[in-house]
Write a protein that holds these residues in place. Sequence first.
Motif, PDB file in Angstrom:
ATOM      1  N   LYS A  86       4.143  81.619  97.376  1.00 30.99           N
ATOM      2  CA  LYS A  86       4.001  81.002  96.058  1.00 30.99           C
ATOM      3  C   LYS A  86       2.857  79.995  96.019  1.00 30.99           C
ATOM      4  CE  LYS A  86       8.664  81.645  94.401  1.00 30.99           C
ATOM      5  NZ  LYS A  86      10.011  81.080  94.606  1.00 30.99           N
ATOM      6  N   VAL A  87       2.484  79.473  97.195  1.00 30.91           N
ATOM      7  CA  VAL A  87       1.360  78.531  97.230  1.00 30.91           C
ATOM      8  C   VAL A  87       0.067  79.342  97.125  1.00 30.91           C
ATOM      9  CG1 VAL A  87       0.232  76.721  98.556  1.00 30.91           C
ATOM     10  CG2 VAL A  87       2.710  77.060  98.728  1.00 30.91           C
ATOM     11  N   THR A  88      -0.671  79.159  96.023  1.00 34.46           N
ATOM     12  CA  THR A  88      -1.897  79.924  95.818  1.00 34.46           C
ATOM     13  C   THR A  88      -3.047  79.278  96.566  1.00 34.46           C
ATOM     14  OG1 THR A  88      -2.526  78.664  93.901  1.00 34.46           O
ATOM     15  CG2 THR A  88      -1.138  80.596  93.501  1.00 34.46           C
ATOM     16  N   THR A  89      -4.223  79.900  96.437  1.00 30.81           N
ATOM     17  CA  THR A  89      -5.396  79.337  97.116  1.00 30.81           C
ATOM     18  C   THR A  89      -5.723  77.944  96.592  1.00 30.81           C
ATOM     19  OG1 THR A  89      -6.732  80.551  95.544  1.00 30.81           O
ATOM     20  CG2 THR A  89      -6.467  81.519  97.711  1.00 30.81           C
ATOM     21  N   PHE A  90      -5.305  77.644  95.341  1.00 27.59           N
ATOM     22  CA  PHE A  90      -5.529  76.293  94.812  1.00 27.59           C
ATOM     23  C   PHE A  90      -4.801  75.253  95.643  1.00 27.59           C
ATOM     24  CE2 PHE A  90      -6.470  78.739  90.942  1.00 27.59           C
ATOM     25  CZ  PHE A  90      -7.739  78.232  90.708  1.00 27.59           C
ATOM     26  N   GLY A  91      -3.655  75.640  96.185  1.00 24.93           N
ATOM     27  CA  GLY A  91      -2.891  74.725  97.029  1.00 24.93           C
ATOM     28  C   GLY A  91      -3.614  74.436  98.337  1.00 24.93           C
ATOM     29  N   TYR A  92      -4.458  75.375  98.780  1.00 25.31           N
ATOM     30  CA  TYR A  92      -5.132  75.189 100.057  1.00 25.31           C
ATOM     31  C   TYR A  92      -6.435  74.409  99.928  1.00 25.31           C
ATOM     32  CZ  TYR A  92      -1.936  78.434 102.358  1.00 25.31           C
ATOM     33  OH  TYR A  92      -0.842  79.021 102.874  1.00 25.31           O
ATOM     34  N   ALA A  93      -7.044  74.508  98.715  1.00 25.30           N
ATOM     35  CA  ALA A  93      -8.370  73.901  98.539  1.00 25.30           C
ATOM     36  C   ALA A  93      -8.430  72.417  98.944  1.00 25.30           C
ATOM     37  CB  ALA A  93      -8.840  74.104  97.101  1.00 25.30           C
ATOM     38  N   PRO A  94      -7.435  71.588  98.581  1.00 23.39           N
ATOM     39  CA  PRO A  94      -7.525  70.164  98.947  1.00 23.39           C
ATOM     40  C   PRO A  94      -7.589  69.943 100.452  1.00 23.39           C
ATOM     41  CG  PRO A  94      -5.763  70.548  97.360  1.00 23.39           C
ATOM     42  CD  PRO A  94      -6.225  71.883  97.805  1.00 23.39           C
ATOM     43  N   LEU A  95      -7.056  70.870 101.220  1.00 25.88           N
ATOM     44  CA  LEU A  95      -7.044  70.697 102.672  1.00 25.88           C
ATOM     45  C   LEU A  95      -8.461  70.648 103.228  1.00 25.88           C
ATOM     46  CD1 LEU A  95      -4.138  73.122 103.649  1.00 25.88           C
ATOM     47  CD2 LEU A  95      -4.039  70.658 103.237  1.00 25.88           C
ATOM     48  N   ILE A  96      -9.358  71.436 102.580  1.00 25.89           N
ATOM     49  CA  ILE A  96     -10.746  71.462 103.054  1.00 25.89           C
ATOM     50  C   ILE A  96     -11.414  70.119 102.762  1.00 25.89           C
ATOM     51  CG2 ILE A  96     -12.972  72.592 102.782  1.00 25.89           C
ATOM     52  CD1 ILE A  96     -11.404  75.125 102.049  1.00 25.89           C
ATOM     53  N   LYS A  97     -11.148  69.597 101.544  1.00 30.41           N
ATOM     54  CA  LYS A  97     -11.701  68.263 101.212  1.00 30.41           C
ATOM     55  C   LYS A  97     -11.262  67.246 102.241  1.00 30.41           C
ATOM     56  CE  LYS A  97     -11.479  69.140  96.268  1.00 30.41           C
ATOM     57  NZ  LYS A  97     -10.649  68.845  95.091  1.00 30.41           N
ATOM     58  N   ALA A  98      -9.982  67.304 102.585  1.00 29.13           N
ATOM     59  CA  ALA A  98      -9.444  66.354 103.551  1.00 29.13           C
ATOM     60  C   ALA A  98     -10.131  66.507 104.898  1.00 29.13           C
ATOM     61  CB  ALA A  98      -7.927  66.576 103.705  1.00 29.13           C
ATOM     62  N   ALA A  99     -10.331  67.762 105.280  1.00 26.20           N
ATOM     63  CA  ALA A  99     -10.974  68.005 106.572  1.00 26.20           C
ATOM     64  C   ALA A  99     -12.388  67.454 106.577  1.00 26.20           C
ATOM     65  CB  ALA A  99     -10.977  69.514 106.851  1.00 26.20           C
ATOM     66  N   MET A 100     -13.106  67.592 105.442  1.00 17.96           N
ATOM     67  CA  MET A 100     -14.467  67.057 105.342  1.00 17.96           C
ATOM     68  C   MET A 100     -14.479  65.547 105.476  1.00 17.96           C
ATOM     69  SD  MET A 100     -16.946  69.118 105.112  1.00 17.96           S
ATOM     70  CE  MET A 100     -17.440  70.767 104.732  1.00 17.96           C
ATOM     71  N   GLU A 101     -13.539  64.885 104.740  1.00 22.01           N
ATOM     72  CA  GLU A 101     -13.455  63.412 104.825  1.00 22.01           C
ATOM     73  C   GLU A 101     -13.193  62.982 106.258  1.00 22.01           C
ATOM     74  OE1 GLU A 101     -10.457  62.459 101.987  1.00 22.01           O
ATOM     75  OE2 GLU A 101     -11.849  62.669 100.283  1.00 22.01           O
ATOM     76  N   GLN A 102     -12.344  63.723 106.896  1.00 18.46           N
ATOM     77  CA  GLN A 102     -11.983  63.465 108.290  1.00 18.46           C
ATOM     78  C   GLN A 102     -13.223  63.465 109.188  1.00 18.46           C
ATOM     79  OE1 GLN A 102      -8.941  63.077 109.784  1.00 18.46           O
ATOM     80  NE2 GLN A 102      -9.925  63.025 111.811  1.00 18.46           N
ATOM     81  N   ILE A 103     -14.079  64.476 108.969  1.00 23.75           N
ATOM     82  CA  ILE A 103     -15.297  64.614 109.789  1.00 23.75           C
ATOM     83  C   ILE A 103     -16.242  63.438 109.542  1.00 23.75           C
ATOM     84  CG2 ILE A 103     -17.483  65.866 109.790  1.00 23.75           C
ATOM     85  CD1 ILE A 103     -16.065  68.332 110.278  1.00 23.75           C
ATOM     86  N   VAL A 104     -16.406  63.100 108.252  1.00 21.52           N
ATOM     87  CA  VAL A 104     -17.317  62.001 107.903  1.00 21.52           C
ATOM     88  C   VAL A 104     -16.905  60.724 108.626  1.00 21.52           C
ATOM     89  CG1 VAL A 104     -18.059  60.517 106.022  1.00 21.52           C
ATOM     90  CG2 VAL A 104     -17.964  62.999 105.690  1.00 21.52           C
ATOM     91  N   VAL A 105     -15.597  60.480 108.636  1.00 20.80           N
ATOM     92  CA  VAL A 105     -15.104  59.273 109.287  1.00 20.80           C
ATOM     93  C   VAL A 105     -15.261  59.369 110.793  1.00 20.80           C
ATOM     94  CG1 VAL A 105     -13.060  57.842 109.689  1.00 20.80           C
ATOM     95  CG2 VAL A 105     -13.494  58.810 107.403  1.00 20.80           C
ATOM     96  N   ALA A 106     -14.804  60.478 111.340  1.00 24.02           N
ATOM     97  CA  ALA A 106     -14.756  60.619 112.795  1.00 24.02           C
ATOM     98  C   ALA A 106     -16.152  60.619 113.403  1.00 24.02           C
ATOM     99  CB  ALA A 106     -14.018  61.906 113.167  1.00 24.02           C
ATOM    100  N   ARG A 107     -17.118  61.292 112.732  1.00 21.62           N
ATOM    101  CA  ARG A 107     -18.462  61.410 113.313  1.00 21.62           C
ATOM    102  C   ARG A 107     -19.430  60.353 112.762  1.00 21.62           C
ATOM    103  NH1 ARG A 107     -19.404  66.186 116.103  1.00 21.62           N
ATOM    104  NH2 ARG A 107     -17.408  67.144 116.568  1.00 21.62           N
ATOM    105  N   GLY A 108     -18.943  59.509 111.884  1.00 23.07           N
ATOM    106  CA  GLY A 108     -19.781  58.457 111.341  1.00 23.07           C
ATOM    107  C   GLY A 108     -20.962  58.964 110.542  1.00 23.07           C
TER     108      GLY A 108
END
Lengths: 442, 267
Positions: A86-108
């Motif tokens: 029932k979780v569509t691809t829209f449900g997954y999209a925010p996870l990528i944003k989160a992963a990007m933010e994670q990288i920005v922080v972790a790698r400075g």
Amino acid sequence: MIEPNPHKSLFVASAQTKQRATAEKRFHMLGLTAIFIALSMLAILMTTIVAKGSGAFQQSFITLDVALLEAKLDKKGTRNPDNLKKVTTFGYAPLIKAAMEQIVVARGIETDLTSKDMAAIVSKSAAAQMRDRVLNDPRLIGTTTEFKFLANSWIDGYLKGRVTRETIGKNKNISSAQLDFADRLIELGIIEKSFNIQFILGADASDQRPEDAGIGVAIIGSFAMMCVVLLLALPIGVAASIYLEEFAPENRLTDFIEVNVANLAAVPSIVFGILGLAFFINMMHLPQSAPLVGGLVLTLMTLPTIIISTRAALKAVPPSIRSAALGVGASKMQTTIHHVLPLATPGILTGTILGLAQALGETAPLLLIGMIGYVATNMPETVSQGLLSPNSAMPAQIYEWAKRADPAFYERAWGGIIILLIFLVTMNLIAVRLRRRFERRW
Amino acid sequence: MNENIISHEELAMTAPTIKISARNVDVHYDKTHAIRGVSAEIPSNSVTAFIGPSGCGKSTFLRCLNRMNDTIKNCQVSGDIMLDGEDIYDPKVDPVQLRAKVGMVFQKPNPFPKSIYDNVAYGPRIHGLARDKSDLDGIVEQALRRAAIWGEVKDRLSAPGTGLSGGQQQRVCIARAIATAPEVLLMDEPCSALDPIATAQIEELIDELRQNYSVVIVTHSMHQAARISQKTAFFHMGTLVEFGDTKTVFTNPRDPQTESYITGRIG
């Protein structure tokens, strides 16, 4: 007066001999020039195709660690497959944003981009890719998993030199800030170019994600059509030729048939396409866009080629062989099957494979029966699906890509041409090999 | 019986039995009248030579005897040709069966592009003459022996027949014709593509084949006809001018045309 002239030396060339020698030299040069022109055309063709098409086999990938949050993907925590779906691809999209933010922080990484803009450099196919993997293996939920996503076609183009800061201008799909961000990710080894097997095995993709488009399903479509053509055109063509060449009486009717077969070979292929549309689809109600129909249409188109080459091969069998067989009391049919046909086999095979190669590269008739465009998203799973479900074919797929607006598709069209040419060259090599083998046996 | 062509006395002396008898045979190709009213009786166990200038119809007549003319378009054969008293042009006759009984050897050696063994075994195979493999081997060996080629090819039966020399190929073709157990062997200028040594071998072979078969040979060489045949038929312009004992035809021809031809004045 015809009188011998003993004073003429053989060592002195006469004016006429000189003229003849010059003419011969001129002719020699003419031939060499023609060959040179032909070869340079071929060289230009090959280098252009390889230069423009090889890019399609390389693709930029972004490797991200994505936290597959249970709160987003499976709120109840039951891992029930129906709930997970029932979780569509829209449900997954925010996870990528989160992963990007994670990288920005972790790698400075310093960037002014919003998380949405950062995530936009990943292909739109990424969410579906994650969803498929999670549905396959629900245990991944709650873990942080490494994914290798496709970069979107602009970033990919940037890596391949197709897209630069100068050319993007006011392009809404990509900004120079995003390119700066991509540069940092490239430095960190997060964005990398590597071989893209999906181009060879995958399906066509929508206008929005050229990076995800592949020619694999179209290859299957072409293959299914070739099977239909081979299974129908070879036996029908050979049987028709044997009848016309060995058994048919010589009268007006067979003359008429002969003239018409020759004429059919010259009929433009699009005519066969509209015939297929009218007859197979409108009258017989066979499914539209199906490789079966495409195969039937191409069979009609290939038959004259096979008949003409088979008849030529049968004609080339020396009559003394027929006399010999008839002389020991073989019937007409035994003579044909035991002696004439085996001797004609190399010629028949060559004609058939050349006919198939011609059919493999045919686009126009497929336009009319709907085997073109974005028709198949998945590989057919069964033989009947392969024959009856909508599909495209390699040349039709190439045509489709070439007419789309996004330049990323243009590169794929060239890549598709490389694959098509590989198929054609392979078929011709098989023809040569078969010919050699059968000739050696006899 | 056509009195002016052959007399009963002559026939009775040299040939005890008649194998093939032709009466008033006419052959038309489209508008060409190729054979005009030919009547002849071919005795068994002897060699009959057909001689005559090019285009005289001797090959056409030969090909009537096993109905090879059937395969030529617009070829019309009329008259009676009897093999052992049976009309070979009767609608009930299958030419396939006839050709097994009346074998043919052609002008140019034409072995199948297969092994020597398969060449000879082809006829017995399609006519079902062999019960099993060893039986077939026996037939092949016997046919090759009779064609006087066994010694030369017995060690390479699986080699292609097309790899042999012209004379050997022609003998393999004779073996192929013999293998279907024929009663008559038709030979259409069998030596014209061969060198003198191979020709001598084939001629010797033909003389031996006389023991078992009725041989009919078309030849351009009058010497050959004189050497190997017992009966000679001289054709000219589609008619059978003279038919009789070879000796008589060559030493004391009845017809002035025959005399002109054998002395080299026409032809």
